[in-house]
Scaffold this motif. Structure first.
Motif, short mmCIF file in Angstrom:
data_model
loop_
_atom_site.label_atom_id
_atom_site.label_comp_id
_atom_site.label_asym_id
_atom_site.label_seq_id
_atom_site.Cartn_x
_atom_site.Cartn_y
_atom_site.Cartn_z
N MET A 1 0.83 -1.19 0.00
CA MET A 1 0.00 0.00 0.00
C MET A 1 0.87 1.25 0.00
N GLY A 2 1.97 1.19 0.75
CA GLY A 2 2.88 2.34 0.81
C GLY A 2 3.47 2.68 -0.54
N GLN A 3 3.77 1.65 -1.33
CA GLN A 3 4.32 1.87 -2.67
C GLN A 3 3.31 2.60 -3.55
N LEU A 4 2.05 2.22 -3.44
CA LEU A 4 1.00 2.87 -4.23
C LEU A 4 0.89 4.34 -3.87
N VAL A 5 0.95 4.64 -2.58
CA VAL A 5 0.88 6.03 -2.13
C VAL A 5 2.08 6.81 -2.67
N ASN A 6 3.26 6.20 -2.63
CA ASN A 6 4.45 6.86 -3.16
C ASN A 6 4.33 7.12 -4.66
N GLU A 7 3.79 6.17 -5.40
CA GLU A 7 3.63 6.32 -6.84
C GLU A 7 2.62 7.43 -7.17
N VAL A 8 1.50 7.44 -6.46
CA VAL A 8 0.50 8.49 -6.68
C VAL A 8 1.07 9.85 -6.32
N ASP A 9 1.81 9.91 -5.23
CA ASP A 9 2.47 11.15 -4.82
C ASP A 9 3.45 11.61 -5.90
N GLY A 10 4.19 10.67 -6.47
CA GLY A 10 5.12 11.00 -7.55
C GLY A 10 4.42 11.55 -8.77
N ILE A 11 3.26 10.97 -9.10
CA ILE A 11 2.49 11.46 -10.25
C ILE A 11 2.00 12.88 -10.00
N ILE A 12 1.53 13.15 -8.81
CA ILE A 12 1.06 14.50 -8.46
C ILE A 12 2.20 15.50 -8.53
N LYS A 13 3.37 15.12 -8.02
CA LYS A 13 4.53 16.01 -8.07
C LYS A 13 4.97 16.25 -9.51
N ASN A 14 4.92 15.22 -10.35
CA ASN A 14 5.29 15.37 -11.76
C ASN A 14 4.34 16.34 -12.47
N ARG A 15 3.06 16.25 -12.17
CA ARG A 15 2.11 17.17 -12.79
C ARG A 15 2.37 18.61 -12.36
N ALA A 16 2.66 18.79 -11.07
CA ALA A 16 2.94 20.14 -10.56
C ALA A 16 4.22 20.68 -11.20
N ALA A 17 5.23 19.84 -11.32
CA ALA A 17 6.49 20.26 -11.94
C ALA A 17 6.26 20.59 -13.41
N GLY A 18 5.43 19.81 -14.08
CA GLY A 18 5.12 20.08 -15.49
C GLY A 18 4.44 21.43 -15.66
N LYS A 19 3.54 21.77 -14.74
CA LYS A 19 2.87 23.07 -14.80
C LYS A 19 3.86 24.21 -14.55
N GLU A 20 4.77 24.00 -13.60
CA GLU A 20 5.78 25.03 -13.31
C GLU A 20 6.68 25.25 -14.53
N ILE A 21 7.06 24.18 -15.18
CA ILE A 21 7.91 24.28 -16.37
C ILE A 21 7.16 25.00 -17.49
N LYS A 22 5.90 24.68 -17.65
CA LYS A 22 5.10 25.35 -18.69
C LYS A 22 4.99 26.84 -18.41
N THR A 23 4.80 27.21 -17.15
CA THR A 23 4.73 28.62 -16.77
C THR A 23 6.06 29.31 -17.01
N GLU A 24 7.14 28.67 -16.63
CA GLU A 24 8.48 29.25 -16.84
C GLU A 24 8.77 29.42 -18.32
#
Length: 116
Positions: free
Chosen positions: A1-24
């Motif tokens: 279960m912990g791995q799933l939470v880490n993976e979902v957290d990673g996906i959320i962070k990737n999306r946020a980073a993608g938005k930051e890069i698009k803004t930059e």
């Protein structure tokens, strides 16, 4: 279960980073467009000023000397903007989207580790 939470957290962070890069990237492109407009305006003013000086001094023909001076003025006025554009292009090249996390592949890999 912990791995799933880490993976979902990673996906959320990737999306946020993608938005930051698009803004930059948008900021850099807007700055480049603004710089290009300023460069054009500055060059036009410098050339008009020099042509007015030539006109006031009675130089009506476009000789080699006049053309050379105008070319030099254009190059001198454009140089800082060209340097800044190159710098912005380098910044754009360095912006990279984060690697997407494939949740299914990750879970399949974890499943095979558990079963294997």
């Amino acid at each position: 279960m912990g791995q799933l939470v880490n993976e979902v957290d990673g996906i959320i962070k990737n999306r946020a980073a993608g938005k930051e890069i698009k803004t930059e990237r948008r900021k850099i492109l807007d700055q480049m467009a603004s710089d290009e407009a300023a460069k054009t305006n500055l060059v036009k003013k410098a050339l008009a000023r020099q042509r007015a000086i030539y006109g006031a001094s009675g130089m009506t023909g476009r000789g080699m000397t006049e053309e050379a001076v105008l070319k030099r003025i254009r190059e001198e006025e454009e140089t800082p903007f060209d340097t800044k554009r190159k710098s912005n292009q380098d910044r754009l090249a360095k912006l990279k989207k984060p690697k997407k996390t494939n949740l299914l592949k990750s879970l399949a890999g974890e499943f095979t580790k558990i079963m294997g």
